[in-house]
Design an enzyme around this catalytic site. Structure first.
Site, PDB file in Angstrom:
ATOM      1  N   MET A  35     -39.812 -31.640  -9.660  1.00 37.34           N
ATOM      2  CA  MET A  35     -38.812 -31.293  -8.561  1.00 37.34           C
ATOM      3  C   MET A  35     -38.100 -32.465  -8.207  1.00 37.34           C
ATOM      4  O   MET A  35     -37.675 -32.231  -7.112  1.00 37.34           O
ATOM      5  CB  MET A  35     -39.757 -30.473  -7.272  1.00 37.34           C
ATOM      6  CG  MET A  35     -40.435 -29.140  -7.734  1.00 37.34           C
ATOM      7  SD  MET A  35     -41.098 -28.145  -6.339  1.00 37.34           S
ATOM      8  CE  MET A  35     -41.682 -29.089  -5.313  1.00 37.34           C
ATOM      9  N   HIS A  42     -44.529 -39.620 -12.037  1.00 36.72           N
ATOM     10  CA  HIS A  42     -43.567 -38.782 -13.073  1.00 36.72           C
ATOM     11  C   HIS A  42     -43.214 -39.547 -14.163  1.00 36.72           C
ATOM     12  O   HIS A  42     -43.221 -39.266 -15.254  1.00 36.72           O
ATOM     13  CB  HIS A  42     -42.385 -38.486 -12.478  1.00 36.72           C
ATOM     14  CG  HIS A  42     -42.554 -37.583 -11.283  1.00 36.72           C
ATOM     15  ND1 HIS A  42     -41.986 -37.660 -10.115  1.00 36.72           N
ATOM     16  CD2 HIS A  42     -42.921 -36.322 -11.373  1.00 36.72           C
ATOM     17  CE1 HIS A  42     -42.260 -36.992  -9.154  1.00 36.72           C
ATOM     18  NE2 HIS A  42     -42.830 -35.791  -9.871  1.00 36.72           N
TER      19      HIS A  42
END
Ligand code: PAF
Length: 289
Positions: A35, A42
């Site tokens: 998101m 990430h």
């Protein structure tokens, strides 16, 4: 020389063209669903895809259907240009950043619900959340048709839900869980950590400490799990956490609560610190991950 930015695609049609071109070249594809507000956690997923020789596609989509009415959808950090720069710097190939209308066109009426795995832990505290996650991840997997999709173990319940969903719907993408990336004091990286004030950030270090000590005590059989979990709750409350949604030891696969170690199990916590809801989990048999 600065790294050239990774291309951004915003329509399913353009995404399909790019994926088809890569497939014609025999390329393998790795998807990293996010998101946005990308952090080292990430980027560790991006690096896993690249290490597997895959073209790395990051999806950046703040999915409205997985936020409850009183949750932080509006406030969720949106910083696309920084994300694109970090992703390109890590060697990523393509950013898939659809609009809400592209993801959920007028008349959208299909939802994916995974039962059982969503009954406990965050399920009762975030009604509708996992249905929103399962639906958008099913769409992302079908849109990108990657060989693998990479998810952090920090959102362990989400990871199990996605594994079940992909298996049940015969989606051929392999789902890979990647160990949690932590700060030096043990706090798990999360896009929501930026909500913490300086004082809360200092207190947040108690969470991994209490978890590690509780997991060690559970592994050593120092006391019944119920007692260890009560103690952990009290320590977190004393450190300023509250409300504490759960402190629980659950089977690592079924996510059912357990009171002994006959199979792999994990310690799970969700608790608020000020306005920020933190979640974390670690295996009972080791104290890292
Ligand atoms: O973990 C997240 O960031 C989200 O839940 C996901 C998997 C990208 C679905 O919106």
């Amino acid at each position: 020389m600065p790294t050239p930015p990774a291309p951004i695609i915003r329509s399913v049609a353009a995404l399909r063209e790019q994926i088809a071109a890569w497939r014609r070249d025999g390329a393998k594809i790795g998807l990293i669903p996010t998101m946005g507000a990308l952090h080292e956690g990430h980027l560790s997923l991006v690096r896993r895809a690249l290490a597997a020789g895959e073209r790395a596609v990051v999806s950046i989509f703040v999915n409205p259907t997985q936020f409850g009415p009183n949750e932080d959808f509006g406030a969720y950090p949106r910083r696309e240009s920084e994300d694109v720069a970090k992703f390109a710097e890590a060697g990523g190939h393509l950013v898939w950043a659809p609009t809400v209308d592209e993801m959920y066109p007028a008349g959208f009426a299909t939802h994916v619900a995974v039962t059982g795995l969503t009954d406990g832990l965050c399920g009762p505290f975030r009604p509708g959340h996992f249905q929103g996650v399962a639906t958008v991840v099913a769409k992302l997997l079908l849109q990108v048709q990657a060989d693998h999709a990479y998810f952090g173990q920090k959102d362990y319940q989400q990871l199990q839900v996605v594994i079940r969903m992909a298996r049940d719907l015969d989606i051929p993408t392999g789902i890979i869980g990647v160990p949690t990336v932590r700060e030096a004091d043990g706090l798990a990286l999360s896009s929501r950590n930026i909500y913490l004030s300086a004082e809360e950030r200092r207190a947040a270090a108690q969470l991994p400490r209490v978890m590690r000590e509780t997991a060690q005590a559970a592994f050593a059989g120092e006391a019944p799990f119920a007692h260890l979990l009560e103690t952990a709750r009290a320590r977190l409350a004393a450190a300023g956490f509250g409300p504490i949604d759960y402190v629980s030891i659950n089977d690592a696969e079924t996510l059912a609560p357990v009171d002994g170690l006959t199979r792999p199990a994990r310690l799970f916590v969700a608790a608020r610190l000020g306005k920020t809801r933190l979640i974390d989990n670690i295996p009972i048999e080791t104290t890292t991950a």
